[in-house]
Design an enzyme around this catalytic site. Structure first.
Site, PDB file in Angstrom:
ATOM      1  N   LYS A 102      51.601  48.218  17.551  1.00 42.69           N
ATOM      2  CA  LYS A 102      51.100  49.595  17.534  1.00 42.69           C
ATOM      3  C   LYS A 102      51.806  50.354  16.430  1.00 42.69           C
ATOM      4  CE  LYS A 102      48.460  52.213  20.256  1.00 42.69           C
ATOM      5  NZ  LYS A 102      47.377  51.582  21.015  1.00 42.69           N
TER       6      LYS A 102
HETATM    7  N1  GLU Z   1      43.760  51.532  19.742  1.00 42.70           N
HETATM    8  C1  GLU Z   1      42.950  50.726  20.593  1.00 42.70           C
HETATM    9  C2  GLU Z   1      43.744  50.284  21.802  1.00 42.70           C
HETATM   10  O1  GLU Z   1      44.712  50.892  22.172  1.00 42.70           O
HETATM   11  C3  GLU Z   1      42.284  49.597  19.849  1.00 42.70           C
HETATM   12  C4  GLU Z   1      43.202  48.595  19.239  1.00 42.70           C
HETATM   13  C5  GLU Z   1      42.485  47.585  18.355  1.00 42.70           C
HETATM   14  O2  GLU Z   1      41.280  47.620  18.265  1.00 42.70           O
HETATM   15  O3  GLU Z   1      43.196  46.778  17.759  1.00 42.70           O
HETATM   16  O4  GLU Z   1      43.376  49.353  22.464  1.00 42.70           O
END
Ligand code: GLU
Length: 410
Positions: A102
């Site tokens: 993240k």
């Molecule tokens: N930000 C989204 C999540 O928390 C998508 C992450 C992604 O598609 O890699 O799942």
């Protein structure tokens, strides 16, 4: 507890039931890499804006690391760490060949112009381009980031490494994005809700919904639940909440938000309602779809929903989770409920690697199948082991990540 401790609390609860041992516990709790970078840009007024950006890569035993990038003033190292590990568990629950990561920049994007946002994004990629990549770590949209931001990431990364659409997902459909990606998290939330309601003999069409958050996830969840015949009685965004016990005019709200830079301010539908009150409205399904830590010890006792479906990441603190368990309010956990987004990100990545495009029907069909199969597995484990859906989801995830870790060895 801070955010990272919250996630590890849920992790440990399941790990102890599974008895995986301290050695593996330690390996699975610590991230493999944490990056903190200064992101300095020239602002439109000629001054220098200095921001802090983070990328935490939690685990890569099951594949390249995957997870969003958010722009928000509350982004901090602890929160990003927690969200990175949630991504490891999320990709494992739905069995995608990924690990978790993240990122975020501590910034209020509403205070920046489009030009400044672009400079900020590119500058951040200048700092982290060496540690991301189609087979290393693949960013995606998250809170306050969108397909345009992903397009800048692809472009900036490609300047260093050559044409690389698969380095980032959630791109515009006109620039190697996947059909169905934008609505994917909301679509997954709808399927998750449908599957849960089936277990209690209910349907979306005979249920009322309260949705906190009207960003990409909340908006599409509201739209899709409404399309399935559900009655959305309240929604909110950062500027306020709107409530109508007879049901809000969701298509009108969606149109309004689209025309109004995502905000519902001044939409004129329903009565206005404070966020705190919205979370405790009587309804069948409460969907927190904004930021983490909104359901706490202080308000969990007042929640009057029959089920909570976590469209946001980490909306429920462990103390609140315990209250819900005692009160018999089931929680469909984030690591399963909002996995639709990363699932379609995976489809986008596969399409990019193969230079091939899928039609929307195929995307949605595959997404539905993965969400339904995953629910069945999580629900079966919850029933067999007499644990909450959250603990069951962690058991599935830890089982998969733990096996891969042991098989790979140190
Ligand atoms: N930000 C989204 C999540 O928390 C998508 C992450 C992604 O598609 O890699 O799942």
């Amino acid at each position: 507890m801070n955010a990272a401790e919250d996630t590890n609390h849920y992790f440990l609860k399941a790990a102890r039931i599974m008895d995986i041992g301290q050695r593996i516990e330690r390996l699975l709790m610590e991230p493999v890499r944490e990056v903190k970078a200064q992101v300095a840009i020239e602002l439109d007024n000629g001054e220098v804006g200095v921001f802090l950006g983070y990328r935490v890569q939690h685990d890569n035993s099951r594949g390249p690391m995957k997870g969003g990038l958010r722009f928000h003033p509350e982004v901090n190292p602890d929160e990003v760490k927690s969200l990175a590990s949630l991504m490891t568990w999320k990709t494992a629950v739905v069995n995608l060949p990924y690990g978790g990561a993240k990122g975020g920049i501590s910034v209020d994007p509403r205070k920046l112009s489009e030009k400044e946002l672009q400079a900020l994004t590119r500058k951040f990629i200048d700092s982290i381009h060496d540690v991301i990549g189609p087979q290393i770590d693949i960013p995606a949209p998250d809170v306050n980031t969108n397909p345009q931001v992903m397009a800048w990431i692809m472009d900036q990364y490609s300047k260093y490494h050559g044409f690389s659409p698969a380095v980032v997902t959630g791109k515009p459909v006109d620039l190697f994005g996947s059909k169905g990606r934008e609505a994917a998290t909301g679509r997954g939330v709808r399927v998750a809700t449908e599957e849960f309601l089936k277990t209690v003999g209910r349907k979306i069409a005979d249920s009322t919904f309260v949705i906190q958050g009207f960003g990409n996830v909340g908006l599409h969840t509201a739209r899709l639940v409404h399309e399935a015949g559900g009655k959305v009685i309240a929604v909110s965004d950062v500027d306020g909440g709107y409530w109508n016990a007879r049901g809000l005019d969701v298509p009108k709200l969606v149109e309004y938000a689209k025309k109004n830079r995502g905000s519902l301010k001044g939409c004129g539908d329903g009565e206005t309602i404070a966020n705190e009150k919205l979370l405790t409205l009587e309804c069948d399904v409460l969907v927190p779809a904004a930021l983490g830590g909104v359901l706490t010890k202080a308000n969990a006792g007042d929640v009057r929903a029959k089920v909570i479906v976590e469209a946001a990441n980490g909306p429920t603190t462990p103390e609140a989770d315990e209250v819900f368990e005692k009160r018999g309010i089931p929680v469909v956990p984030d690591i399963y409920a909002n996995a639709g987004g990363v699932t379609v990100s995976y489809f986008e990545w596969v399409q990019n690697l193969q230079n091939f495009t899928w039609d929307e029907e195929k995307v949605n069909g595959e997404l539905d199948r993965i969400m339904r199969d995953s629910f069945a597995r999580v629900h079966r484990i919850a029933t067999e082991r007499k644990v909450s859906l959250r603990t069951a989801a962690f058991i599935v995830a830890i089982g998969r990540v733990g096996k891969a870790t042991v098989l790979r060895g140190l």
